[in-house]
Write an enzyme that holds these catalytic residues in place. Structure first.
Site, PDB file in Angstrom:
ATOM      1  CG  ASP A   1      -3.541   4.090  -2.629  1.00 51.81           C
ATOM      2  OD1 ASP A   1      -4.473   3.291  -2.413  1.00 51.81           O
ATOM      3  OD2 ASP A   1      -3.254   5.016  -1.846  1.00 51.81           O
TER       4      ASP A   1
ATOM      5  CG  ASP B   1      -1.853  -1.168   1.283  1.00 53.47           C
ATOM      6  OD1 ASP B   1      -2.025  -1.811   0.220  1.00 53.47           O
ATOM      7  OD2 ASP B   1      -2.393  -1.451   2.357  1.00 53.47           O
TER       8      ASP B   1
ATOM      9  CE  LYS C   1      -6.081   6.842   7.881  1.00 55.95           C
ATOM     10  NZ  LYS C   1      -6.162   5.415   8.293  1.00 55.95           N
TER      11      LYS C   1
END
Length: 1453
Positions: A1265, A984, A1069
């Site tokens: 991704d 990742d 986040k």
């Protein structure tokens, strides 16, 4: 062993069954040796053939192994060549707003003296087909179906040819960007002409009285194709149809009393002879097998006879190579046997031993007619009933065709893709029969409210039977009124005449089910309680009919669809060597084609993929799209008939206990109106009885085959709508109501510039999957037990319902407690509803997994408009949630090896949330917990359930089972593992920004730079925000006490005091993650507000004082500013690039193409724009368009919405027409461009990685991704990930984008008052970004508002392109009336107007009307400047070198 021509023959002959395209990249014909895989995974870096170390090695291990640098791989060298090439640009003019395109009916030539904007408007019509032209093509398609009304189709076709074929195109010039490409034949195609020739032949066979007339039409149209007089030329389909006609005349299938005499009239065409046809075929370079194997030829016997005739002509003409191919064809057709490779499998599960999946049950309260009391009952939602029925049929077919041979798999896949509506009808019929046999109808009447879950289904079946008969009756009346011999001819209205062909496309039963299921499905949509918006319902039904028609291949299917696959294959006999079925992937062909071909570096029509995909286009039937008007009109007719026949019987309760049943018949649907935001809105409401029945769940149609995985590899993508499923069409891109997007993709596809993108989609779709049986068994047990575990919601909601405490009436806080209880109860009700919704979603996944438990399956992929790839089946795929991913694994297994075993442990640690430590620490962490791993694997439900506490529990359980199974072997490295291991990216969007800007600070935070430990950007930002808060806490001390602070400073101090020590990684986040995607301050504040509420709730659960509700909003606003400030400081390079992208988009969205401006020069040599002032705003039609490094054109679809009033059978509705685009929404274009551009970059990186993984025989799957492969191949994939990322960002991505903008928008001009006014001022932003324009000194006064970006010069030759406007009269273009049939007018035209809802730019302009800065407006009014002069210079690049990524082991991890 048969010769090469024989093998080619076998492949070509199979094309008549299913003309499959071939991929243009390498596919190894056999798997790598297992032992070699083990050794390779543990070898040195130079053994990997790449110049990178094996990632994830223990610290110091690389040096200990003496990892020497290797020479670059062939792909690495060629990758640089591919990305360094000039970007292949696709040019299409922007659309013209309004009804200008309707002027195409005048066949008006582009006059040299015509104003340029008029000429450009006419030329634009050749690209952007208006709705009326689409309606004409749709009527043609419908009339040709089953030869419904060929004469009418012929009349429309002649008008269409006159209008479109004679439409001129302006000659290209060096400054005319709109005319660099010739318009595509989007409507006028060879397929359309061939359909007419085929229809003429059919009419000649059917109509004995006008046989010669229809033959003459066929020969005349063939001559048009042969001469190319209308810009369309013959193809293989044309010659197949003509040879079929020749054969029918020769065999007297079409009987002529006298031989054809071309000389009977001077204008009669001559019928072509086989020799002439063969000569034409060879002169055009068309493979003879494409003609012989075409579906237009009725049978193998006809194919063989025609092949023999052409062989004789080939001898006469001396065509040796043609003779050889035809000779092989004759032998093959007369007897070619095809064998199939059988896949062996030893892990099959007896489905009789697999428990059924317990369906979701929902409690509903129903009224008992005898007691008038509510009685609880549980029902299965209709959506799940539908799914279970469909999947049961798939399982039953597996018992009939148990073999895994290609033929059986192909037959089963064909069954999955069969029409879902016939299956729905069969199911409903059985349910209605069961309901009737239960006796409830007779005992309690048709309106019984629920002793059984069958009343609603019984109603729907009754409506279906009545509506089917109504459709048949009405269509029969229509057909009779249109019949030439009918006494009622001409009595049908123009609208009925227009819709009659469409009503004949599908069986009446299918039309009925489509109408009922679509209408029921949309109940409650669009914010309408107990009903739906009329416009949405009508268009929805019309679109459903269109989609079903298109999915059935437009009614013209090849024999592979009409007949059984095995039956068709039985017609071919042995010729010595086995050949794959049409569904197989011809690995011998693919293996001979390298990934790196001329098509990769030279995107020209001579590219390999382009060549291979041309001949199969000849096999495509003609199908036309429908306009929104047609959809709404057709939907209105069907919905009107439904409303007429759909009734329910309302039975009143027996209040007096007399036993007498009192009932009345009521309509199930009725029309009504509601006011929404002050606008009167037409709606269709459902009867309250029907709504009560739907309370258990919304009734959706049977699950569509596109929602299920495939049993065979998807067909290779060969075009925009050509790939994936074998019988059903799918689109390679998910267009967002934008005709531009499809046009650009079609152009790029035809030029071959995006071949690698299609190859990437093929690779993603060819990854084989299986269900993880161990995880599935656990999931099924948890599900059927109905407990909450591993994010599986419980069968019964397990949160206690809030109760209101009894309080004294005099209690001051009573009202507050009641209010708090109301809030808590609403939250509880929402959570309960969400639990049911989540459980239905999980039920779908488990049912599908159970169906495919013994199968290898595939997930076809397509793109969103930014180039990101997604699986087409939505319910069970690897992009889904943790449960979906845990249930899936690769179909192929590979030995783990030493490195794979290490990576499996690292993977498990990450799934458990331990992903911020060093790799060695993660491995050690798992080793210390091996007893828990084994316990989880062996006793997932009866043990300690350690796996259930992981962040991703089901994936963690799969990893535990894999790791435990490996350690059961003497040598765990030899374990054959099929579990995908992930790599990742770290906040991948910011990784791309840091690489683009050379941002050393940002690169360090997102692991682009090497470090001993992985960096965590979210923790970094959280700590930085805490530092800023600490500074604010010192305000009172700095300013000399609280009393000396301003109100704003006191508020800041209060917020800082509340938040101090509470800003965690989780709080910031989401905001950090979405900053790269253009999150605004308002969005950031909302994100942080949600996080603070969650934090407050957890504090209260832990016995602490939570944040006060009234303070959360202010704190979130304060914290959002701090977070955005911290991100800006950390990623300064990203911020500068975002600003540059945003400014470019704002400028582009306000620009006008030069061909629309009518620029002239006065005596002094100064340019003047002659576009009428009233047209300036309407000409701002330019979207932001760019091209990815792989050649994929990206078009942003954001435009203002305009709606048109259409009169339908039910009521007038307002619809938006995607074929009549309006000016762009510049605000949305600008805000969306930065995130969309970054998405296109990460999509390119993923595609490049997929291509090279296939080149190295590495299995590959991706979730944007996150890249997946076998554990033993992680090191090689890690090297490829870095290799492709470095190559991508070493190719000057931003420089290429800047060059493309200056090339693509060369000559485009912007009204100056658009960049400096009271409502929009870009001048300061442009000045800060570095924009400077040189102007002559005489402009100093007139351009005073632009002083910040001006540089004065005496050199007029180097000055910016500035033009003044001449005040010209309104153009009359587009006002001519086109002569058309009345039935086309009947489809409906109405007033148009803007939809101001959600249109911030237009609304703000309206609000500020009259408040503009008049001096500024007067100075800049009528002045234009070149767009390219305003584009700012690229931001300065930082010092970070992307080559350093090779040293970063945590870049992707």
């Amino acid at each position: 062993m048969i010769p090469r021509t024989g093998r080619r023959l076998q492949s070509s002959t199979c094309q008549f069954l299913n003309p499959t395209k071939r991929r243009c990249y390498s596919t190894p014909s056999k798997k790598a040796n297992a032992a070699a895989s083990v050794s390779a995974s543990a070898s040195l870096s130079h053994d990997l053939g790449m110049g990178f170390p094996p990632f994830g090695l223990a610290q110091g291990e690389v040096a200990a192994r003496g990892g020497a640098q290797a020479s670059p791989s062939p792909f690495e060298e060629h990758l640089t060549t591919i990305l360094a090439r000039p970007t292949p640009l696709t040019f299409i003019p922007p659309p013209v707003q309004g009804k200008v395109t309707s002027s195409l009916g005048t066949s008006k030539a582009i006059d040299p003296g015509m104003k340029s904007y008029e000429a450009a408007a006419i030329a634009s019509a050749t690209w952007y087909t208006d709705s009326k032209t689409i309606d004409m093509s749709g009527i043609i398609d419908a009339c040709l179906h089953n030869l419904y009304d060929v004469q009418r189709a012929n009349d429309v076709f002649k008008r269409l040819r006159t209008q479109l074929v004679t439409l001129p195109v302006a000659a290209p010039s060096s400054t005319d960007m709109d005319s660099r490409s010739q318009p595509p034949p989007s409507i006028i195609t060879a397929s359309l002409y061939n359909s007419f020739i085929h229809a003429y032949v059919g009419m000649a066979q059917k109509d004995e009285f006008q046989r010669e007339y229809w033959l003459e039409q066929a020969y005349s149209l063939y001559d048009v194709l042969e001469t190319g007089a209308e810009g369309v030329e013959s193809n293989a389909q044309t010659y197949a149809v003509m040879m079929s006609l020749w054969w029918k005349l020769k065999s007297r299938t079409i009987h002529l009393d006298e031989p054809w005499n071309a000389a009977s009239t001077s204008s009669s065409p001559s019928p072509p002879t086989p020799a002439q046809i063969l000569t034409a075929i060879t002169s055009r370079g068309i493979p003879i097998m494409n003609v012989i194997s075409h579906p237009s030829l009725d049978s193998p016997d006809v194919m063989a006879e025609i092949a023999k005739v052409l062989s004789g002509e080939a001898v006469k003409l001396g065509l040796k190579h043609v003779l050889e191919e035809l000779g092989e064809a004759i032998g093959a057709i007369e007897g070619l046997e095809i064998s199939f490779e059988v896949q062996e499998g030893n892990d099959q599960v007896n489905m009789d031993d697999v428990p059924e999946v317990r369906p979701v049950l929902k409690e509903v309260k129903r009224k008992d007619l005898t007691t008038s009391e509510d009685t609880p009952s549980h029902v299965t939602p209709p959506t799940l009933v539908n799914l279970r029925s469909t999947l049961a049929k798939i399982l039953s077919l597996r018992r009939v065709l148990p073999s895994t041979s290609t033929s059986d798999l192909y037959a089963r896949q064909k069954h999955i893709e069969s029409s879902v509506y016939e299956m729905a009808e069969e199911r409903m019929k059985e349910e209605a029969k069961m309901w009737k046999e239960s006796g409830l109808e007779e005992r309690v009447g048709l309106s019984a409210l629920g002793k059984k879950d069958g009343q609603l289904k019984s109603w729907i079946w009754e409506w279906h039977c009545l509506l089917t008969e109504r459709i048949k009756t009405e269509v029969k009346k229509l057909d009779q009124s249109l019949s030439p011999t009918s006494k009622t001819r001409g009595r049908a209205s123009n609208l009925d005449q227009a819709l009659a062909p469409y009503l004949n496309l599908l069986p009446a039963s299918v039309l009925s089910l489509l109408t009922i299921l679509e209408t029921m499905r949309m109940q409650g949509s669009g914010g309408v309680s107990g009903g739906m918006k009329t416009a949405r319902a009508l268009i929805g039904v019309g679109r459903a009919v269109e989609e079903e028609w298109r999915q059935r291949g437009g009614g013209r299917k090849s024999r592979i669809i009409e007949d059984d696959f095995t039956t068709a294959m039985a017609n071919l006999k042995a010729h010595g060597e086995s050949v794959s079925s049409p569904s197989a992937r011809a690995s011998e062909v693919e293996a001979s084609i390298g990934l790196v071909t001329d098509a990769s570096t030279n995107p020209s029509p001579s590219g390999l993929r382009w060549k291979i995909n041309q001949s199969p286009d000849d096999f495509k039937p003609y199908t036309a799209s429908w306009s929104q008007v047609t959809r709404s009109q057709l939907g209105a007719v069907l919905v009107e008939w439904l409303m007429d026949v759909a009734k329910v019987v309302h039975v009143l309760p027996d209040a007096d206990k007399t036993g007498e049943v009192v009932s009345e018949t009521q309509p199930a649907f009725y029309q009504s109106y509601e006011y929404v935001r002050g606008t009167k809105l037409g709606i269709i409401k459902l009867n309250s009885l029907v709504i009560e029945k739907l309370a258990s769940d919304s009734l959706e149609r049977t699950i569509h085959p596109r929602h299920l995985p495939m049993l065979i590899r998807p067909r290779s993508w060969a075009g925009v709508r050509d790939g994936a499923y074998i019988t059903r069409s799918a689109s390679a891109m998910r267009f967002k109501s934008s005709i531009e997007q499809e046009l650009y993709l079609r152009e790029a596809t035809s030029s071959g510039s995006c071949s690698l993108v299609y190859a990437g989609l093929d690779i993603l779709g060819s990854t084989a999957w299986k269900i993880n049986k161990g995880v599935f068994e656990t999931v099924l047990k948890v599900w059927n037990d109905g407990v909450r575990m591993g994010k599986v919601p419980p069968a019964v909601f397990d949160v206690e319902e809030p109760t209101l405490e009894e309080t004294s009436a005099s209690d001051i806080s009573a009202m507050e407690k009641k209010r708090d209880h109301g809030i808590k109860h609403r939250q509880w009700s929402q959570a309960k509803a969400n639990n049911h919704s989540d459980r239905c979603s999980v039920n779908y996944k488990i049912e599908i997994a159970r169906t495919f438990l013994n199968d290898t399956f595939y997930l076809p992929h397509n793109l969103d408009f930014r180039g990101r790839a997604y699986p087409i089946p939505p319910h069970l795929n690897h992009i889904g949630d943790d449960l979906s991913r845990g249930l899936m694994k690769f179909a192929d297994a590979k030995p783990l090896g030493e490195r794979g075993l290490r990576w499996l442990k690292i993977h498990l640690a990450g799934l458990c949330g331990y992903d911020k430590a060093m790799f060695d620490e993660r491995v050690k962490w798992v080793d210390e917990r091996m007893d828990k791993v084994r316990d989880s694997a062996l006793k997932p439900l009866d043990g300690a359930r350690w796996w259930a506490k992981a962040d991703d529990p089901w994936q963690a359980l799969a990893a535990c089972m894999e790791l435990s199974a490996a350690y059961e072997l003497p040598d765990p490295t030899t374990y054959e593992s099929s579990l995908p291991i992930h790599q990742d990216g770290t906040c991948n969007g910011l990784q791309h920004y840091a690489a683009l800007g050379g941002d050393a600070t940002g690169a360090k935070q997102v692991n682009l730079a090497a470090s001993d430990r992985p960096s965590d950007v979210y923790t970094y930002v959280a700590l930085n925000v805490e530092r800023l808060i600490e500074e604010d806490l010192k305000l009172a001390e700095v300013e000399g006490g609280v009393s000396s602070l301003s109100e704003a400073q006191k508020e800041k101090l209060e917020h800082a005091t509340i938040l101090s020590g509470k800003v965690s990684r989780k709080v910031v986040k989401q905001t950090v993650m979405t900053t790269v995607y253009g999150v605004t301050f308002v969005g950031a504040r909302e994100q942080i507000e949600r996080q603070l509420k969650d934090l407050s709730l957890k504090m209260k659960e832990n016995g602490e004082d939570g944040l006060k509700d009234e303070k959360i909003w202010g704190c979130s606003s304060y914290l959002a500013k701090k977070v955005l400030m911290s991100i800006g400081e950390t990623f300064s390079g990203a911020k500068a690039i975002q600003t540059w992208l945003n400014l470019c988009a704002r400028l582009i969205a306000k620009s006008i193409p030069p061909t629309r401006l009518q620029i002239t020069t006065d005596k002094a040599g100064r340019p003047h724009v002659n576009l009428p002032k009233s047209k300036v705003k309407k000409e701002q039609m330019t979207s932001v368009i760019w091209t990815t490094p792989l050649g994929l054109p990206i078009v942003q679809p954001y435009r203002k919405t305009a709606r048109k009033q259409v009169m339908t059978k039910i009521q007038s509705v307002y619809i938006s027409d995607p074929n009549a685009p309006n000016e762009v929404n510049s605000t949305k274009q600008a805000s969306a461009f930065p995130p969309n551009f970054i998405h296109s970059l990460d999509a390119t990186h993923m595609m490049l990685t997929a291509l090279e993984c296939r080149n190295q025989d590495i299995a590959f799957a991706s979730v944007h991704d996150s890249y997946w492969t076998h554990g033993c191949d992680i090191d090689r994939m890690s090297a490829i990930i870095r290799d492709t990322f470095i190559a991508l960002h070493s190719s000057d991505v931003l420089k290429k984008l800047n060059t493309e903008f200056r090339e693509r928008y060369k000559g485009y001009k912007i009204p100056m008052d658009n960049i400096s006014s009271a409502t929009c001022s870009l001048v300061k932003l442009l000045a800060a970004a570095g924009t400077r324009i040189k102007v002559p000194r005489y402009h100093a006064t007139s351009l005073k508002p632009l002083t910040d970006i001006l540089e004065f010069t005496d050199d007029t030759s180097s000055s910016a392109g500035i033009a003044d406007s001449s005040d010209v009269e309104e153009s009359k273009i587009g006002k001519e009336h086109n002569e058309e049939d009345a039935f086309l007018h009947a489809l409906g035209e109405g007033e148009e107007g803007y939809d101001l809802e959600n249109d911030a730019e237009l609304s703000s302009t309206k609000l500020s009307k009259g408040k503009a800065d008049k001096p500024t407006a007067s100075l800049l009014a009528g002045k234009f400047i070149d767009l390219t002069d305003l584009i700012p210079p690229l931001p300065d690049k930082g010092t970070f070198d992307v080559e350093n990524i090779k040293k970063s082991q945590y870049f992707f991890s």
